[in-house]
Structures are given as C-alpha cells and as structure tokens.
Write a protein that holds these residues in place. Structure first.
Motif, PDB file in Angstrom:
ATOM      1  N   THR A  10       0.868  -1.172   0.000  1.00 28.92           N
ATOM      2  CA  THR A  10       0.000   0.000   0.000  1.00 28.92           C
ATOM      3  C   THR A  10       0.902   1.218   0.000  1.00 28.92           C
ATOM      4  OG1 THR A  10      -1.718  -1.204   1.206  1.00 28.92           O
ATOM      5  CG2 THR A  10      -1.856   1.211   1.203  1.00 28.92           C
ATOM      6  N   ASP A  11       0.735   2.070  -1.019  1.00 28.46           N
ATOM      7  CA  ASP A  11       1.607   3.241  -1.141  1.00 28.46           C
ATOM      8  C   ASP A  11       1.146   4.365  -0.207  1.00 28.46           C
ATOM      9  OD1 ASP A  11      -0.492   4.659  -2.458  1.00 28.46           O
ATOM     10  OD2 ASP A  11       0.270   4.124  -4.439  1.00 28.46           O
ATOM     11  N   GLU A  15      -3.164   3.525  -2.044  1.00 32.91           N
ATOM     12  CA  GLU A  15      -3.462   2.595  -3.137  1.00 32.91           C
ATOM     13  C   GLU A  15      -2.687   1.292  -2.930  1.00 32.91           C
ATOM     14  OE1 GLU A  15      -3.123   2.311  -8.001  1.00 32.91           O
ATOM     15  OE2 GLU A  15      -2.974   4.266  -7.043  1.00 32.91           O
ATOM     16  N   LYS A  16      -3.391   0.170  -3.044  1.00 31.86           N
ATOM     17  CA  LYS A  16      -2.781  -1.136  -2.838  1.00 31.86           C
ATOM     18  C   LYS A  16      -2.305  -1.701  -4.178  1.00 31.86           C
ATOM     19  CE  LYS A  16      -3.549  -5.509  -0.457  1.00 31.86           C
ATOM     20  NZ  LYS A  16      -4.474  -6.293   0.372  1.00 31.86           N
ATOM     21  N   HIS A  17      -1.077  -2.212  -4.187  1.00 28.68           N
ATOM     22  CA  HIS A  17      -0.463  -2.776  -5.385  1.00 28.68           C
ATOM     23  C   HIS A  17      -0.079  -4.223  -5.116  1.00 28.68           C
ATOM     24  CE1 HIS A  17       0.146   1.361  -6.937  1.00 28.68           C
ATOM     25  NE2 HIS A  17       0.353   1.633  -5.662  1.00 28.68           N
ATOM     26  N   ALA A  54      15.707   5.694   7.777  1.00 33.52           N
ATOM     27  CA  ALA A  54      14.294   5.365   8.031  1.00 33.52           C
ATOM     28  C   ALA A  54      13.347   5.858   6.942  1.00 33.52           C
ATOM     29  CB  ALA A  54      13.833   5.868   9.400  1.00 33.52           C
ATOM     30  N   SER A  55      13.879   6.274   5.790  1.00 38.13           N
ATOM     31  CA  SER A  55      12.993   6.718   4.707  1.00 38.13           C
ATOM     32  C   SER A  55      12.208   5.550   4.108  1.00 38.13           C
ATOM     33  CB  SER A  55      13.782   7.437   3.608  1.00 38.13           C
ATOM     34  OG  SER A  55      14.687   6.550   2.977  1.00 38.13           O
ATOM     35  N   CYS A  56      12.639   4.325   4.352  1.00 41.64           N
ATOM     36  CA  CYS A  56      11.956   3.144   3.823  1.00 41.64           C
ATOM     37  C   CYS A  56      11.095   2.454   4.882  1.00 41.64           C
ATOM     38  CB  CYS A  56      12.949   2.153   3.233  1.00 41.64           C
ATOM     39  SG  CYS A  56      14.108   1.460   4.446  1.00 41.64           S
ATOM     40  N   GLN A  57      10.786   3.173   5.960  1.00 42.84           N
ATOM     41  CA  GLN A  57       9.962   2.584   7.017  1.00 42.84           C
ATOM     42  C   GLN A  57       8.626   2.120   6.445  1.00 42.84           C
ATOM     43  OE1 GLN A  57       7.662   3.715  11.163  1.00 42.84           O
ATOM     44  NE2 GLN A  57       8.890   5.279  10.201  1.00 42.84           N
ATOM     45  N   CYS A  58       8.204   0.965   6.863  1.00 42.49           N
ATOM     46  CA  CYS A  58       6.919   0.431   6.438  1.00 42.49           C
ATOM     47  C   CYS A  58       6.275  -0.295   7.605  1.00 42.49           C
ATOM     48  CB  CYS A  58       7.080  -0.494   5.235  1.00 42.49           C
ATOM     49  SG  CYS A  58       8.154  -1.911   5.548  1.00 42.49           S
ATOM     50  N   TYR A  59       4.995  -0.569   7.449  1.00 44.88           N
ATOM     51  CA  TYR A  59       4.245  -1.282   8.469  1.00 44.88           C
ATOM     52  C   TYR A  59       3.908  -2.671   7.939  1.00 44.88           C
ATOM     53  CZ  TYR A  59       3.598   3.593   9.828  1.00 44.88           C
ATOM     54  OH  TYR A  59       3.804   4.920  10.145  1.00 44.88           O
ATOM     55  N   ILE A  60       4.231  -3.689   8.699  1.00 47.10           N
ATOM     56  CA  ILE A  60       3.919  -5.068   8.333  1.00 47.10           C
ATOM     57  C   ILE A  60       2.452  -5.314   8.687  1.00 47.10           C
ATOM     58  CG2 ILE A  60       4.484  -7.501   8.692  1.00 47.10           C
ATOM     59  CD1 ILE A  60       6.797  -5.889   7.455  1.00 47.10           C
ATOM     60  N   LEU A  61       1.637  -5.720   7.706  1.00 49.34           N
ATOM     61  CA  LEU A  61       0.196  -5.850   7.906  1.00 49.34           C
ATOM     62  C   LEU A  61      -0.290  -7.277   8.115  1.00 49.34           C
ATOM     63  CD1 LEU A  61      -1.007  -3.238   5.257  1.00 49.34           C
ATOM     64  CD2 LEU A  61      -0.526  -2.889   7.693  1.00 49.34           C
ATOM     65  N   GLU A 103       2.268  -8.442   3.205  1.00 46.08           N
ATOM     66  CA  GLU A 103       1.477  -7.226   3.013  1.00 46.08           C
ATOM     67  C   GLU A 103       2.097  -6.124   3.851  1.00 46.08           C
ATOM     68  OE1 GLU A 103      -2.814  -7.542   3.364  1.00 46.08           O
ATOM     69  OE2 GLU A 103      -2.632  -9.722   3.161  1.00 46.08           O
ATOM     70  N   ILE A 104       2.400  -5.003   3.202  1.00 45.78           N
ATOM     71  CA  ILE A 104       2.990  -3.869   3.922  1.00 45.78           C
ATOM     72  C   ILE A 104       2.320  -2.566   3.482  1.00 45.78           C
ATOM     73  CG2 ILE A 104       5.217  -5.013   4.149  1.00 45.78           C
ATOM     74  CD1 ILE A 104       5.372  -2.059   2.024  1.00 45.78           C
ATOM     75  N   GLU A 105       2.485  -1.559   4.310  1.00 43.61           N
ATOM     76  CA  GLU A 105       2.080  -0.204   3.973  1.00 43.61           C
ATOM     77  C   GLU A 105       3.306   0.674   4.150  1.00 43.61           C
ATOM     78  OE1 GLU A 105      -0.807   3.368   5.659  1.00 43.61           O
ATOM     79  OE2 GLU A 105      -1.041   1.347   6.441  1.00 43.61           O
ATOM     80  N   ILE A 106       3.593   1.517   3.174  1.00 43.77           N
ATOM     81  CA  ILE A 106       4.723   2.426   3.265  1.00 43.77           C
ATOM     82  C   ILE A 106       4.356   3.531   4.258  1.00 43.77           C
ATOM     83  CG2 ILE A 106       6.262   3.986   2.028  1.00 43.77           C
ATOM     84  CD1 ILE A 106       5.490   2.449  -0.563  1.00 43.77           C
ATOM     85  N   ALA A 107       5.207   3.767   5.239  1.00 42.26           N
ATOM     86  CA  ALA A 107       4.953   4.801   6.252  1.00 42.26           C
ATOM     87  C   ALA A 107       4.999   6.184   5.608  1.00 42.26           C
ATOM     88  CB  ALA A 107       5.989   4.692   7.370  1.00 42.26           C
TER      89      ALA A 107
END
Length: 110
Positions: A10-11, A15-17, A54-61, A103-107
């Motif tokens: 999810t960007d 939007e989910k890709h 930390a610019s690539c931080q994401c959330y694990i869903l 599944e991840i979401e970009i922070a």
C-alpha cells in the motif's frame, strides 16, 4: 529453483499494489518499492539501504514476516517519526520465498 513471489504494497496515497518480486536477485523490500516506483523519487532509500535514514519505514500488515528487528533497525526506528509496533525498515527485509504474500504499507514520509 528461484521463483517470483507476490508482495502487496500500500503506497503513501493508500493505493494497494500487487507486485511480483524475483527471489534470485538478492533484493530487499526498499529496492522492490523503488523498482516499481511506488514512492516518489528521492523519498525512499535515501541512505541506499544502510539502515541509516528510516525513509523506507513500512508497516507489516500480516504475519508472513516474523523476524525481529536487528540492532541497527531498532536504533534507527527509535529516532524516526510515525513509528508503530509493526514498523520495520524495508531495506532490512530480504525478498525470499519465505515472504511470499507479505502485506505492507509504506509509512508517511519522514
């Protein structure tokens, strides 16, 4: 034999890709996001994947990725914004067959 896996990203616009990721190129999640241009140029992977920005931080869903944060990742996230319990640095997550279905979401941008 190496195979492609599926990762759901999810960007920052919500939007989910569904993307295909090769497991034979030694990529990490940050590089995959850049490869598919799912974040604005210059806003992700600023340090080049060294766990220093930390610019690539994401959330694990989901529970596909169960590896604990390493010391460098813990240190960087302790200074980052928008950190949650499920925060990880994308540069520290290797694209392997074990993360098929991740599944991840970009922070938000730092």
């Amino acid at each position: 034999m190496a195979q492609d896996i599926t990762v759901y990203i999810t960007d920052r616009n919500g939007e989910k890709h569904e993307v295909q990721a090769p497991t034979d190129m030694n990529l990490n999640l940050m590089e995959l996001i850049r490869m598919y241009e799912l974040a604005e140029e210059g806003t992700i992977g600023i340090c080049g994947g060294m766990a220093m920005c930390a610019s690539c931080q994401c959330y694990i869903l989901n529970d596909v990725y169960k590896t604990d944060r390493n010391d460098d990742e813990e240190a960087m996230l302790s200074e980052a914004y928008h950190v949650k319990e499920n925060s990880r640095l994308g540069c520290q997550i290797r694209i392997t067959e074990e993360v098929d279905g991740l599944e991840i979401e970009i922070a938000p941008e730092q």
